[in-house]
Design a protein around this motif. Structure first.
Motif, mmCIF file in Angstrom:
data_model
loop_
_atom_site.group_PDB
_atom_site.id
_atom_site.type_symbol
_atom_site.label_atom_id
_atom_site.label_comp_id
_atom_site.label_asym_id
_atom_site.label_seq_id
_atom_site.Cartn_x
_atom_site.Cartn_y
_atom_site.Cartn_z
ATOM 1 N N GLU A 497 0.984 -1.231 0.016
ATOM 2 C CA GLU A 497 0.105 -0.026 -0.098
ATOM 3 C C GLU A 497 0.951 1.295 0.187
ATOM 4 O O GLU A 497 2.018 1.474 0.672
ATOM 5 C CB GLU A 497 -0.982 0.127 1.084
ATOM 6 N N TRP A 498 0.425 2.150 -0.700
ATOM 7 C CA TRP A 498 1.049 3.490 -0.658
ATOM 8 C C TRP A 498 0.024 4.643 -0.944
ATOM 9 O O TRP A 498 -1.064 4.471 -1.028
ATOM 10 C CB TRP A 498 1.940 3.518 -1.831
ATOM 11 N N THR A 499 0.578 5.906 -0.625
ATOM 12 C CA THR A 499 -0.287 6.932 -0.890
ATOM 13 C C THR A 499 0.423 8.051 -1.745
ATOM 14 O O THR A 499 1.660 8.105 -1.865
ATOM 15 C CB THR A 499 -0.438 7.743 0.572
ATOM 16 N N SER A 500 -0.240 8.800 -2.541
ATOM 17 C CA SER A 500 0.354 9.814 -3.432
ATOM 18 C C SER A 500 -0.466 11.006 -3.580
ATOM 19 O O SER A 500 -1.691 10.794 -3.633
ATOM 20 C CB SER A 500 0.618 9.085 -4.752
ATOM 21 N N THR A 501 0.112 12.089 -3.508
ATOM 22 C CA THR A 501 -0.570 13.169 -4.001
ATOM 23 C C THR A 501 -0.055 13.872 -5.131
ATOM 24 O O THR A 501 1.135 13.817 -5.139
ATOM 25 C CB THR A 501 -0.359 14.281 -3.039
ATOM 26 N N GLY A 502 -0.950 13.979 -6.344
ATOM 27 C CA GLY A 502 -0.342 14.417 -7.504
ATOM 28 C C GLY A 502 0.506 13.533 -8.295
ATOM 29 O O GLY A 502 1.353 14.067 -9.197
ATOM 30 N N GLY A 503 0.402 12.398 -7.977
ATOM 31 C CA GLY A 503 1.217 10.986 -8.474
ATOM 32 C C GLY A 503 0.961 10.865 -10.026
ATOM 33 O O GLY A 503 -0.162 11.402 -10.360
ATOM 34 N N PRO A 504 1.708 10.063 -10.701
ATOM 35 C CA PRO A 504 1.446 9.620 -11.813
ATOM 36 C C PRO A 504 0.394 8.699 -12.122
ATOM 37 O O PRO A 504 -0.320 8.203 -11.113
ATOM 38 C CB PRO A 504 2.788 9.119 -12.594
ATOM 39 N N ASN A 529 -2.181 3.833 -10.062
ATOM 40 C CA ASN A 529 -1.617 4.283 -9.121
ATOM 41 C C ASN A 529 -2.985 4.674 -8.166
ATOM 42 O O ASN A 529 -3.679 5.637 -8.120
ATOM 43 C CB ASN A 529 -0.959 5.646 -9.501
ATOM 44 N N ASN A 530 -3.454 3.312 -7.641
ATOM 45 C CA ASN A 530 -4.667 3.361 -6.862
ATOM 46 C C ASN A 530 -4.237 3.080 -5.464
ATOM 47 O O ASN A 530 -5.131 2.765 -4.591
ATOM 48 C CB ASN A 530 -5.723 2.372 -7.511
ATOM 49 N N GLY A 531 -3.056 2.974 -4.904
ATOM 50 C CA GLY A 531 -2.652 2.951 -3.624
ATOM 51 C C GLY A 531 -2.630 1.565 -3.187
ATOM 52 O O GLY A 531 -2.272 1.305 -1.940
ATOM 53 N N VAL A 551 8.414 1.972 -4.367
ATOM 54 C CA VAL A 551 7.342 2.266 -5.420
ATOM 55 C C VAL A 551 7.892 3.543 -6.050
ATOM 56 O O VAL A 551 8.274 4.434 -5.444
ATOM 57 C CB VAL A 551 6.107 2.574 -4.371
ATOM 58 N N ARG A 552 7.732 3.601 -7.367
ATOM 59 C CA ARG A 552 8.044 4.593 -8.189
ATOM 60 C C ARG A 552 7.047 4.948 -9.441
ATOM 61 O O ARG A 552 6.495 3.963 -10.016
ATOM 62 C CB ARG A 552 9.399 4.295 -8.686
ATOM 63 N N GLY A 553 6.898 6.208 -9.501
ATOM 64 C CA GLY A 553 6.120 6.643 -10.553
ATOM 65 C C GLY A 553 6.587 6.275 -12.052
ATOM 66 O O GLY A 553 7.906 6.235 -12.312
ATOM 67 N N VAL A 554 5.949 5.677 -13.008
ATOM 68 C CA VAL A 554 6.109 5.134 -14.251
ATOM 69 C C VAL A 554 6.300 6.495 -15.239
ATOM 70 O O VAL A 554 7.517 6.519 -15.779
ATOM 71 C CB VAL A 554 5.033 4.126 -14.726
#
Length: 854
Positions: A497-504, A529-531, A551-554
């Motif tokens: 699980e991860w959280t992102s703001t403004g992520g890809p 990127n659904n967490g 976890v890394r943005g594609v």
């Protein structure tokens, strides 16, 4: 070369040729010459050196011609051997040492499928493993089949001869891949040292030693449709598959396309294996994930296949009215849409996304319906369409604010903190359902309860807010939330699980050693990127190292986060039989294990650590399986173990700690219910009998190396399976014993129980010393004697009998005694004794004297 089962052996160094027309292969030799060629160009038990192949077999002048002749030979030889009976073709290839690290030779059926153990390639793998025990460096070589660990990608799937043997039409082998396999073709990739002349005789001897006819017949299934690509929700999809060697029913499921292949939806629980099923795709299938369709045989759950990856999309699209128009009561409106593949449709008028009124309950999906706007529509309604909650908006970005406000004039659009005005988006604009807004830098990105409000300039009561808060950000942020620090089980499914703001739109997940972040093992190359992502932990991960998940943005590889340090462990543990047990043919054995978090498991009987027979091919991981030991087990072997392994990750497994013994005939003594047994009590000795006839002897022995005989409990008795024995009082309480059950017909058949000890169960409670008794007193004599039948109570001088208190009484722990006036009051060392009536040596006295006076 032929073995007991007709077998054709190909050598990669020689192009084998066969009878064929001169137009196809002008220099081909005849079939008898080919058979002779095979026999003479490979060493046998009688020949030591490699014999040069016939000259005419080497006179091919070009690779295309050699390939044509080799294929012609394959077709002709296959046709020849298809006549007399079953046969197996083996084709050898060479591979670089770097192609499959850790693998000496890799065996497949020329297809990336291996449905079950004990097929021909398994028998050959096990035989060559036993035959070639050292590589050129003196290390233990590793021979594997598809599905083993370490893995290898050289499955020979483009091998045209393999395709031919796997029932692809001869004219199509260059273009059509195998979808199943016959088991009659084995493709072998070898490291260079395995191909050297010193190994030839071992290969020949090994192949000749394998009883291929005893192999489990190949069973497989191949999904052939639908092809990879997007599929519309609510459309009908035809699922097609081909089964090989199996019939009956199949189960169809929609599975996640991740490592775990976890079941998302059951399509059909059990249907006839017709090769085709029409499935209406439910609307609940997520459109932001990738799936596969699995077809699995119900009787043989290991026989399964997956479709190509599939994505799903909403096939329905409204064309008109599509926002911004002005409709009036009584007006005829042409409602148009596209919905390819969907059946009947329903058209409705909604407030935002909430149903309001039917336009038509059900109509043909022809893309058109003529609707007369009713006069009872609420013309004061205003609704925000987007952003309507949950969106993440970047400062400086342009946002398309959309709404519906039929019958309303100009509108005002605002940004609110919850329902309180904060700033104008636009003070007044035409009610065309659309405004392009550039998010200003003044928006507070720390605030998390912003909403968008649209309202009528003329009538402020006609307004609507977005359904949920909208978030704002300046710089994208990503953080990995779980798993937290700890140990993860191999072959278990872990939620990352991860959280992102403004992520890809998509992220990549990978595993790294904590001390070498450059080295990685992929978890998933790209996922929405659904967490959240379900990850089946591979069995190949080392359990003696520390890792982190990244976890890394594609689309933005600078957007990266790592988990806390993690370790991994093998969660599979065999509990029983775990070594030392004796089991018998026909016995029902409770196989128990623990494997927390692991999915389905496979249980097998092994010779040492080498697979021998399936106990169960696939079963729920409930920690228990009842196994009836089959008569086909080789009872002469002495090193059997039980193996439990994950179905998903075959390298995640555990074996019994030490060997178990399997015999044809014998006994199994059931341990007494108590490890410590009371003297003078009756103990039930019970046993199970396996394949033994006639009477038995039951005896008691000391629990030492020689199992010294102490007494017969029954020198000869009918084999009823139990004996009730009154434990003699002379049995020592200082040593350990075992019970033995032995056949009277065959005295070599016997077995011992687990150890047992014995104790004196009688204890005097009162009077227990120090009491002062008088003539005529009524005294409560109390004792405990669990398991003893009748007791006798007496008054003793010291430990010498003096007078009976009661000659025989029930062992209820109590007797009321009236002290007689005939007692010698001059004696001061009286005790009370309680003893067994059946075994007089089993007794107990008061701990100290009691005093009796007049």
């Amino acid at each position: 070369m032929q073995t007991r089962e007709p077998m054709l052996l190909f050598a990669a160094l020689v192009s084998l040729v066969s009878q064929a027309s001169s137009a196809v292969c002008p220099t081909c030799i005849t079939l008898p010459q080919v058979v002779t060629h095979i026999k003479t160009t490979m060493p046998t038990k009688e020949t030591e050196d490699w014999v040069a192949p016939p000259q005419q077999a080497l006179e091919m002048t070009s690779k295309p011609r050699r390939r044509r002749c080799s294929q012609a030979a394959t077709i002709a030889i296959k046709a020849h051997f298809d006549g007399p009976g079953d046969h197996t073709a083996i084709q050898f290839h060479g591979m670089l040492g770097s192609s499959c690290p850790g693998v000496s030779a890799f065996l497949t059926n020329s297809i990336s499928v291996h449905a079950q153990e004990n097929e021909k390639i398994d028998l050959l793998r096990d035989a060559v493993t036993a035959a070639i025990v050292e590589d050129e460096d003196g290390d233990t070589p590793v021979f594997t089949v598809y599905g083993d660990s370490p893995s290898c990608g050289l499955a020979g799937t483009t091998n045209v001869q393999g395709r031919l043997f796997n029932n692809v039409a001869a004219g199509s082998v260059c273009k059509v891949s195998s979808v199943g396999y016959s088991g009659d073709f084995i493709h072998i990739e070898q490291e260079k040292w395995v191909r050297r002349a010193g190994q030839y005789d071992k290969w020949v001897t090994t192949i000749n030693s394998v009883d291929f006819a005893s192999a489990v017949p190949p069973r497989s299934v191949a999904v052939t449709a639908p092809p990879a690509g997007p599929v519309g929700l609510a459309t009908t999809v035809r699922i097609q598959w081909t089964s090989f060697g199996v019939a009956g029913n199949v189960k169809l499921t929609l599975d996640d396309d991740g490592e775990s292949k976890s079941v998302e939806k059951t399509i059909a629980l059990s249907i006839a294996d017709t090769g085709s099923f029409d499935w209406i795709v439910p609307g609940s299938v997520a459109t932001d994930a990738t799936y596969v369709i699995r077809v699995r045989n119900v009787e043989y759950p290991a026989v399964k296949s997956y479709s190509e990856p599939l994505t799903f999309f909403n096939a329905v699209k409204v064309l008109t009215p599509n926002g911004g128009g002005q409709l009036r009561a009584g007006e005829e409106v042409s409602v148009t849409w596209t919905a390819p593949g969907v059946g009947l449709v329903k058209v409705a008028l909604c407030k935002g996304t909430t149903f309001y009124k039917d336009i038509v309950v059900e109509t043909e999906n022809d893309g058109h319906f003529l609707w007369t706007v009713p006069d009872d529509v609420d013309t004061s309604y205003t609704g925000v369409i987007s952003p309507n909650g949950g969106e993440q908006l970047k400062i400086g970005s342009q946002v398309d604010v959309r709404w519906a406000a039929p019958g309303v004039g100009s509108v005002k659009v605002s940004l609110c903190k919850e329902t309180t005005f904060d700033t104008d988006i636009v003070v007044e604009t035409e009610n065309d359902g659309h405004f392009l807004w550039t998010v200003p830098a003044s928006v507070d990105t720390a605030y998390v309860e912003y909403t968008v409000r649209v309202w009528s300039v003329d009538t402020t009561s006609a307004r609507d807010f977005s359904d949920a808060p909208v978030l704002f950000f300046t710089t994208p942020v990503i953080a990995l939330v779980s798993p937290a620090t700890g140990a993860l089980g191999l072959a278990t499914t872990v939620t990352v699980e991860w959280t992102s703001t403004g992520g890809p739109a998509n992220v990549q997940l990978s595993l790294h050693k904590d001390d070498d972040l450059g080295a990685e093992a992929g978890i998933v190359e790209s996922t929405p990127n659904n967490g959240s992502f379900l990850w089946l932990v591979p069995g190949a991960i080392a359990t003696d190292a520390t890792y982190v998940i990244r976890v890394r943005g594609v689309e933005n590889t600078d957007l990266t986060a790592f988990s806390e340090p993690l370790t991994f462990f093998n969660p599979v543990c065999v509990v029983s039989p775990n070594g030392g047990e004796q089991v018998y043919i026909g016995e029902q054995v409770n196989v128990n294990w623990t494997a927390p978090g692991v999915g389905l498991v496979k249980v097998a009987l092994c010779k040492g650590t080498t697979f021998y027979k399936d106990i169960v091919v696939e079963t729920d991981n409930d920690g228990h399986f009842v196994w009836t030991v089959p008569a086909s087990v080789d009872t002469s072997y002495e090193g059997y173990t039980i193996r439990v392994r994950s179905v998903d990750e075959t390298s995640v497994r555990d074996f019994s700690d030490s060997p178990i013994a399997i015999s044809l005939a014998g006994f199994k003594v059931v341990p007494p219910s108590e490890a410590a047994i009371g003297l003078a009590t009756t103990v039930l000795v019970e046993w199970e009998t396996f394949n033994v006839e006639g009477d038995v002897q039951v005896s008691l022995h000391e629990n030492n190396d020689v199992k010294q005989h102490r007494r017969d409990l029954a020198s000869s008795m009918q084999n009823t399976g139990s004996l009730a024995w009154l434990v003699r009082g002379s049995t020592s309480t200082d040593i350990s014993y075992v019970f033995r059950v032995r056949s009277k017909v065959d005295t070599s058949l016997y077995t011992f129980s687990k150890p047992a000890t014995f104790f004196n169960p009688i204890t005097v409670l009162s009077p227990n010393g120090g009491e002062q008794l008088r003539f005529g007193d009524q005294v409560n004599v109390n004792w405990t004697a669990p398991g003893v039948r009748l007791v006798k109570v007496a008054l003793c001088k010291g430990k010498t009998f003096y007078k009976d208190i009661v000659v025989e009484t029930e062992n209820d722990g109590h007797f009321l005694w009236t002290v007689p006036d005939s007692i010698d009051t001059s004696y001061t060392g009286y005790t009370v004794r309680v003893r067994s009536v059946d075994e007089i040596s089993v007794n107990d006295f008061s701990d100290s004297p009691i005093i009796i006076s007049q």
